[in-house]
Structure formats: structure tokens, C-alpha cells
Design an enzyme around this catalytic site. Sequence first.
Site, mmCIF file in Angstrom:
data_model
loop_
_atom_site.group_PDB
_atom_site.id
_atom_site.type_symbol
_atom_site.label_atom_id
_atom_site.label_comp_id
_atom_site.label_asym_id
_atom_site.label_seq_id
_atom_site.Cartn_x
_atom_site.Cartn_y
_atom_site.Cartn_z
ATOM 1 N N SER A 135 0.839 -1.199 0.000
ATOM 2 C CA SER A 135 0.000 0.000 0.000
ATOM 3 C C SER A 135 0.880 1.257 0.000
ATOM 4 C CB SER A 135 -0.968 -0.052 1.178
ATOM 5 O OG SER A 135 -1.978 0.928 1.040
ATOM 6 N N ASP A 230 -9.130 -5.972 -4.537
ATOM 7 C CA ASP A 230 -8.754 -4.918 -3.589
ATOM 8 C C ASP A 230 -9.877 -3.881 -3.522
ATOM 9 O OD1 ASP A 230 -7.656 -2.618 -2.317
ATOM 10 O OD2 ASP A 230 -5.639 -3.231 -2.898
ATOM 11 N N HIS A 267 -7.586 -5.872 0.230
ATOM 12 C CA HIS A 267 -6.413 -4.998 0.337
ATOM 13 C C HIS A 267 -5.425 -5.493 1.392
ATOM 14 C CE1 HIS A 267 -4.140 -1.300 -0.112
ATOM 15 N NE2 HIS A 267 -4.142 -1.159 1.203
#
Length: 290
Positions: A135, A230, A267
Site C-alpha cells: 500500500s 482490492d 487490500h
Amino acid sequence: MNPDWLQQKTDVRYAPHSALNTYQVCLPRPPSPESLEKRLWIIYIHGGAWCDPDQDATTFNPAQEVLLQSQNIEQIAGFASINYRLAPHSIKIPDPDDPSRHAVHPDHIQDVLAALAHVQQTYLFGERYILVGHSCGATLAFQVAMDRQWRATNLSNKIVSPLAILAIEGIYDLPALVEHNREIPYYRTFVTSAFRSDEAVWRSVSPTSADLNASWPTGKLVVIAHSRDDELVEWQQADLILQSLQGQNFHDSGARKARVLELSGTHDLWRGGVEVARAVEFTLKELTSS
């Protein structure tokens, strides 16, 4: 790997600014000249939108446990996972006197650079490492390879850039991320918390703005690992960084490669460890076969 020898250290301090200026390290075997020549380090930068206190260096532990049991452990000299100061969180309100929770760019990347300098000077592996980020950690991994004002510090000459970057569920174009999610105010909130409100700054710090031919000439491989499931970072981010990389001579094969690995999960797929470990193994294979 000799499980009776395995060494792990937590809370290794690399800078004095705050309690988050630490990293953890795991050595599957004793350091040796042979290991430095033949094996690679795996260095991990956690995510959490630059601000989430619930994500830290320990988020790599599930993947590390999988890799320690993998045949690929023979290719790995060591692991390190980095903590860094966090921007204020809009919901999990930090203590006003806690310096670890009031960071603003370039604090995050300068912490990562300081941690890299410390671990490289301690274990002397030079460029023989894969820099992994999840991320916003993927953003930070690219920023290590970028030539921007944050490199104009006394750390710049102490850091050797990695052979490869593995970016997992990454953020690569901040203005595009905020625009794509314009109906969800939190995206603008966390970007502004970390980088202030100047969108020109957002563009300049985004990996899609990098000139990696100039700033990372030794880079051999970038792996963009992303899940189509995601729910927080859209696939568009992967497409944008791939377009940028292809325009900078990173291709499917050759001396500088850009590869895509499609992952499975939402995610925060680091929670199970399996998909992050699979991405590391894929990157090891791609790097050692080039």
C-alpha cells in the site's frame, strides 16, 4: 536454514526521533561472506495510509513465517521490517505530545532511508536486497529509488538502492487516487494529512512521476503485485505505474524488467501471509533468472 540457530530481533533503533524509529530483523542462518554473495535480503515497509497506528513492522510476520518454511529460504540471507513515524489519523486521534504520530512528508521517507542505512551498515549486503512495500509502503519503496529533495540529506551517500522493488497493492499516483475516490472524503483526508494540501506536491512524490533511468540506473526488476478484489486501492493504480515503467525501458524481459503478478484477496492480504510470501517468491525467481 538451521531452525536451532534462527535469530530474531525486535525494536532495533535506527534514529532518535520517536518510539517508531525501529525495525525488526530475522536471520535464518549465520551471516557469512558466502551468504552475502549468493543470497538476498528481504526488506519490508508496511502500509496503513501513512497514518494507521494498527499497522506496523509486525504485519510482515505472517509472510515471514511462510517464507521460513519455504524452499526459497535458501535464497534469503535475512529479513527486516521497518517502522516509521505516522501522520495524524482523523479517527484514531493521536496524543498531541506523541512525536511518532504527527509526521508529515518527508518524515516518512526520511525514516525509511535512515532505517535502510542502519540495516545496510549493520549487515553489509549492499544492493543485494528486494525492497517490498504494501500500500503506502509501496509508495515509500519507490521513493527510495526516486531522486527528490528528500535524498538531499546526509543519508543519501550511505544508502545503496535495491536490485528489485516488489510493490503490493500499492499507491503510485496520489492525484489519481484522490480523484478516482472523490466521493469518499477519507482519501483526500489521509493524503492531505501526510502531504499537506498542495496537489503539486502530491504529483511530485508519486512514483508515476519518477525518472528511474536517472535515479535508479542499477534497478533490475519491478514487480507490481495487485488483487482485482482490492476494495481500497483500485487496479487503475497498477495500470498507471506500469505505463510509467514501460516508458522508462522496463519491459517483460531484458536487463530492466517490469512484471505483473495478480494476487488473490482484499487490500489487507498481508494478514494471512500466503499471498505476500508468494509475491516475494515470484520476485526472487524473476530476479535470479534474469
